[in-house]
Design an enzyme around this catalytic site. Structure first.
Site, PDB file in Angstrom:
ATOM      1  N   VAL A  18       0.761  -1.399   0.010  1.00 15.19           N
ATOM      2  CA  VAL A  18      -0.104  -0.101   0.081  1.00 15.19           C
ATOM      3  C   VAL A  18       0.716   1.267   0.064  1.00 15.19           C
ATOM      4  CG1 VAL A  18      -1.720   1.383   1.562  1.00 15.19           C
ATOM      5  CG2 VAL A  18      -1.942  -0.964   1.304  1.00 15.19           C
TER       6      VAL A  18
ATOM      7  N   THR B 279      16.607  -2.439  -0.327  1.00 16.71           N
ATOM      8  CA  THR B 279      16.383  -3.181  -1.534  1.00 16.71           C
ATOM      9  C   THR B 279      17.479  -4.284  -1.825  1.00 16.71           C
ATOM     10  OG1 THR B 279      16.710  -3.211  -3.979  1.00 16.71           O
ATOM     11  CG2 THR B 279      17.378  -1.131  -2.620  1.00 16.71           C
ATOM     12  N   ILE B 280      16.922  -5.506  -2.128  1.00 12.99           N
ATOM     13  CA  ILE B 280      18.043  -6.460  -2.394  1.00 12.99           C
ATOM     14  C   ILE B 280      18.571  -6.469  -3.779  1.00 12.99           C
ATOM     15  CG2 ILE B 280      16.929  -8.241  -1.187  1.00 12.99           C
ATOM     16  CD1 ILE B 280      16.000  -9.617  -3.592  1.00 12.99           C
ATOM     17  N   ASP B 281      18.003  -5.411  -4.778  1.00 13.04           N
ATOM     18  CA  ASP B 281      18.395  -5.281  -5.879  1.00 13.04           C
ATOM     19  C   ASP B 281      19.416  -4.361  -6.235  1.00 13.04           C
ATOM     20  OD1 ASP B 281      16.480  -6.898  -7.135  1.00 13.04           O
ATOM     21  OD2 ASP B 281      14.878  -5.140  -6.986  1.00 13.04           O
TER      22      ASP B 281
ATOM     23  N   MET C 121      17.313 -12.390  -9.008  1.00  9.16           N
ATOM     24  CA  MET C 121      16.489 -11.442  -9.043  1.00  9.16           C
ATOM     25  C   MET C 121      17.029 -10.364  -9.819  1.00  9.16           C
ATOM     26  SD  MET C 121      13.947 -11.805  -5.475  1.00  9.16           S
ATOM     27  CE  MET C 121      12.622 -12.874  -5.720  1.00  9.16           C
TER      28      MET C 121
ATOM     29  N   ARG D 127      14.757  -7.162 -11.644  1.00  9.18           N
ATOM     30  CA  ARG D 127      14.048  -6.834 -12.685  1.00  9.18           C
ATOM     31  C   ARG D 127      14.371  -5.805 -13.598  1.00  9.18           C
ATOM     32  NH1 ARG D 127       7.790  -8.034 -11.120  1.00  9.18           N
ATOM     33  NH2 ARG D 127       8.753  -9.921 -10.071  1.00  9.18           N
TER      34      ARG D 127
ATOM     35  N   THR E 244       8.684   2.989  -1.717  1.00 11.30           N
ATOM     36  CA  THR E 244       8.429   3.497  -0.335  1.00 11.30           C
ATOM     37  C   THR E 244       8.869   4.722  -0.122  1.00 11.30           C
ATOM     38  OG1 THR E 244       8.351   1.158   0.225  1.00 11.30           O
ATOM     39  CG2 THR E 244       8.790   3.029   1.989  1.00 11.30           C
TER      40      THR E 244
ATOM     41  N   VAL F  31      13.803 -17.475  -2.546  1.00  9.56           N
ATOM     42  CA  VAL F  31      14.946 -17.729  -1.409  1.00  9.56           C
ATOM     43  C   VAL F  31      15.874 -16.688  -1.289  1.00  9.56           C
ATOM     44  CG1 VAL F  31      16.458 -19.142  -2.811  1.00  9.56           C
ATOM     45  CG2 VAL F  31      15.767 -19.879  -0.636  1.00  9.56           C
TER      46      VAL F  31
END
Lengths: 341, 341, 341, 341
Positions: A73, A125-127, A169, A171, A105, A273
């Site tokens: 949200v 962020t893991i990215d 991962m 994107r 966020t 994972v």
């Protein structure tokens, strides 16, 4: 002071470490009160929260997930989101809010900040795609998990003579692919930043076999795509149930490479994972430092800012800058990885 | 070009990753020849080496130790060390030497460089005490191993109500203690940079028990010492066999804290396990980048320099600066750790 | 004596440990000669092998994969397979062959043994589906890898309120699903031995949400199937390229459960990562013992047998019995797992 | 029914898994009530306990330590221990007590059982020295931790040419030494069951160096001792503070071997890290099964028994037998390990 904290967006190892650090620094060292909103911005909008004292954060440092829950949200998407947030802030007597989250966020945080709310963000962020900060917590854990999987897959590929295409991962950016591929000694890495030419990729992988090697590992960021016109590419999309079609780059590449090379090729999709579970020591330290410095910024009244790592120092950086651009893999870094291919 | 590489000093996860990266970059991308000297400087002084081609470095990326072996021999300690090294360099037709090592090795590298040898250093230390570079490979692995051990020890301490004093590496600096203690949520951290007051430490640990907690974990860098005059301290020294007396700060502290607190206290010495074995993904990436950039520096003729991480970039830094000062834990970093205690 | 060893079938952590143990026991303790055939039975049929001395097996104990390579070629499928094998055996002067492999390999071993070849088998399968032996090496590693993944996924599911359906290996038996599900505290486990009723499964998972829990983890063996008539089930099959359609039980279940529960559900397919990489200590010990006892059986002339673990002892068991039945999960074991659901 | 559970003795990975399993099976499946006594027998003697419902055991499966705490208090050592225990049992309306513990605890359990208390024991020991059961939970984790440490140490020893003597747990039996040594490929293993001859050990280790190897790893169970008369051995004992002298077999051996071999030798003492932290999947499954079957035994009224693993089955075994003899490493198992040395 009275500080509200919340976690928003996808899972990321280290969220609990930030929450714990905020509470420790604020409560123990400053004598503040801290409350935690449940399920991200939703908790702020619905005034759903609980008090966070030392007991509430005991034993959570090494735990994955977030004790506060999360959701996707975004207050900015709601017509009266900013007003409602402001209202609850006043109602609860809060001096500041520390939202912990990713790009979405932080954009929301910026809007709320522009709307007059006292906000200090903590990037997550893991990215690793948030500009301004050298790195964010979660990334090291994701790379570690992917590398461990690659280490395991390598022995299988080697003994059984096949090409494995491992989808990690990422994107929009290829950081996890780059670092895990480099760490595990992958033989090709494809990332969203550099659309690949399937013929070149085939040549690169094929060269290994010509040199007498019996296997190859290709690491593909989930957002990697072929250069336009070089390969038919199924974007996936929805199936008849309205769910993802599970197409995916690894599957497409395994089909293409198997046909072109005449070698058995198999896709492996690492999936969720990579974004769960206990954080590495690196991520725990970074998350703890971010929490500590967020509280300091609150006490200095430095709002509209977020914590960032620059070199070995934690600095405060404007939210506005943070969300302006995506941090992508520069050519120079990609070139370094090629030397190990 | 013809490049010699060697590893010198104590073990450090990532050495093989550097060697591999040097060979990949030099041989594949530049068409260079690479030889590896055996057992550190000793191999250079005794002309003991082997050719390093791609096969020689195949499969070593994730392996601990060094395929070249190491020793603590320093050419500068030998009367004609510099001359002999020079002679062998000429004899072998080498255009550059890439020594990979810690403070002692880099000092030796500087002396050789001052003596006219074409040298590009790669810094290595699990202790993270080399100035100029934000961090060195090996440190992340050491912190990770120590943190994992602390995670394990915590549950034992908690269930069985005791104080554990865990000694981690760090003779001169407290970086491993700081980061592993922070990552594992230790309740006190003592480091060489800040001699501790045993009474204050007792109070700090005791406060936990007064607050109803049933255990405490103290992380002590091996070089941590009491503030002069606050505690009898046995420096260890040699026993009758001429071996270390195995005194150690953890044992001393366990005795002191047990007596002062009236709680069972036990020492745990993590030891060599911190400096061996497979490197973390972080260290493999850093080591690989160092190797890559060392070769680039050789090709640019930037000698007398070493690779360094600054922020997210690898830069070249003068060997002279690197060895001038020890990078110690600054007060600000120590203060951050206190918030989680 | 002169012994040939080979590894056949899919990858399995511990293969190298068996090879090493065979060589150590045979060469060091008995003064035998050992040769290793390349790529499974293929090497025997094509007389493709190399000598295995101590150096050849140095450092392989903890390495995944197999230094001998593997293939799925089965001599029994070839018209003159048995005769060719016999011929090569005589030609090479071999006194025995030790094939290391799963069900198919052991069936082939039995046929060759019936055809008069001196064979001692070593059972290998991550699936734990070989009768007669309590367990085989590789299984513990597979369960460990799956459990670690489940541990990671649990925190994500918990924080983000979703159902995760995790597909683990096991086409015909549910051992990995059972043990990893039990070890990680899964909330439902579906196995091939007990076709599930989708309505009951939905009820079971739904009960958690009714009890106020916010997430659920379902572990599904890849061979798990719905009870006939209770759910539309897409068997997958081939796509237009002739490749697997990547349907899979986890994907089907995620669609079904999402629709029926009205909760976000996501599939995770662990895949090959379960069958590669460094074996656990348990598997290394078991593999080493199997190798040791296989050599002993050869020296006692006990052919047509395979090594088996019964309790804490390694015994020899007829190949004929080993391949007669598949070891499936008995109801009693499944019942034990339900208590933790 | 109303069941009391307690954990007694040293830490052991899997204690929480047993507690959880007892609660799940008893509460969910049988509708029982379960209470947990604090700090082992002490809680029973002092009537210090809490109710254990599903919430109380949520999330503890993978956690090391014990949520109930432990102590070394043994009721049998107290004059009126048995009577007090009986009195509290009646007072609390308990139908059974499930003590989870090692040799001492099971002996106490037997005495209480002989005294008429309804007891079903669950054996626990990382040392694997309890007869009757093939193995106990905690052992696999301890062996795993030791093996991982040995894997790390091996690369250091190899690169830096030294002998490492690694001390693992096992005062009376050498199971951890045997299995971790076998799993990691140690070059010598010394255990309490077979006092070593220092000259033979020196020869064995020395043979490696003569064969051109550059390092050796010796694994020593802490209770290993030299054969009488073959080597001066310092038993350690207390120092002036009344604490252990920290002598230890690893230190003695490192001194002896360094002198005799003329090679650098170093001791590493793994210590408490072997008995804490998250249990392996193997141990979680075994612990869960033990808990499940203990509850079943209670419901069948099978008192004076304890759970045991025999092959793949959990059986009930008389407490009397369990504590009669220590399970030591038999010669045959030791012989198997020698083949890999």
């Amino acid at each position: 002071m009275r500080i509200g904290v919340l976690t928003s967006g996808g899972d990321c190892p280290g969220l609990n470490a930030v929450i714990r650090s905020v509470v420790h620094r604020a409560v123990v060292d400053h004598g503040d009160e801290v409350i935690g909103f449940h399920d991200g911005w939703k908790g702020l909008l619905e005034c759903d929260y609980r008090k966070l004292d030392l007991d509430a954060v005991s034993g959570i440092l090494a735990r994955g997930g977030t004790i506060l829950g999360s959701s996707r949200v975004q207050p900015a998407h709601l017509r009266d989101g900013v007003e409602r947030a402001k209202g609850h802030l006043a109602e609860l007597g809060l001096d500041a809010i520390i939202p912990i989250g990713g790009e979405g966020t932080l954009k929301a945080a910026r809007l709320l900040s522009d709307g007059g709310l006292p906000i200090v963000g903590v990037p997550k962020t893991i990215d690793n795609d948030i500009a301004v900060t050298d790195v964010t917590f979660g990334f090291d854990t994701a790379v570690g998990v992917a590398t461990e999987a690659l280490d395991r897959l390598k022995t299988t590929a080697e003994s059984h003579q096949r090409v494995l295409i491992v989808e990690v991962m990422g994107r929009h950016t290829g950081w996890i692919a780059l670092n895990s591929g480099m760490a595990a000694g992958a033989h090709a890495i494809v990332v969203p930043e550099r659309p690949f030419d399937i013929e070149e990729l085939t040549k690169q992988v094929g060269a290994r076999f010509e040199a007498g090697k019996k296997f190859a590992i290709v690491v593909a960021a989930e957002g990697a795509k072929p250069r336009a016109g070089t390969m038919e590419y199924d974007e996936g999309g929805k199936d008849i149930y309205g769910h993802e079609r599970f197409a995916g780059i690894a599957r497409q590449l395994s089909i293409e490479l198997e046909q072109r090379l005449g070698k058995e090729a198999r896709p492996v999709i690492l999936g969720h994972v990579q974004r769960g579970g206990t954080p590495t020591a690196y991520d725990r330290v970074l998350a703890t430092r971010f929490g500590w410095h967020a509280v300091e910024a609150v006490h200095r009244g430095e709002f509209g800012m977020m914590t960032a790592l620059q070199g070995t120092e934690i600095v405060m950086s404007p939210l506005a800058e943070a969300v302006e651009t995506l941090k992508t893999v520069p050519d120079a870094r990609y070139a370094e990885a090629e030397c190990v291919l």
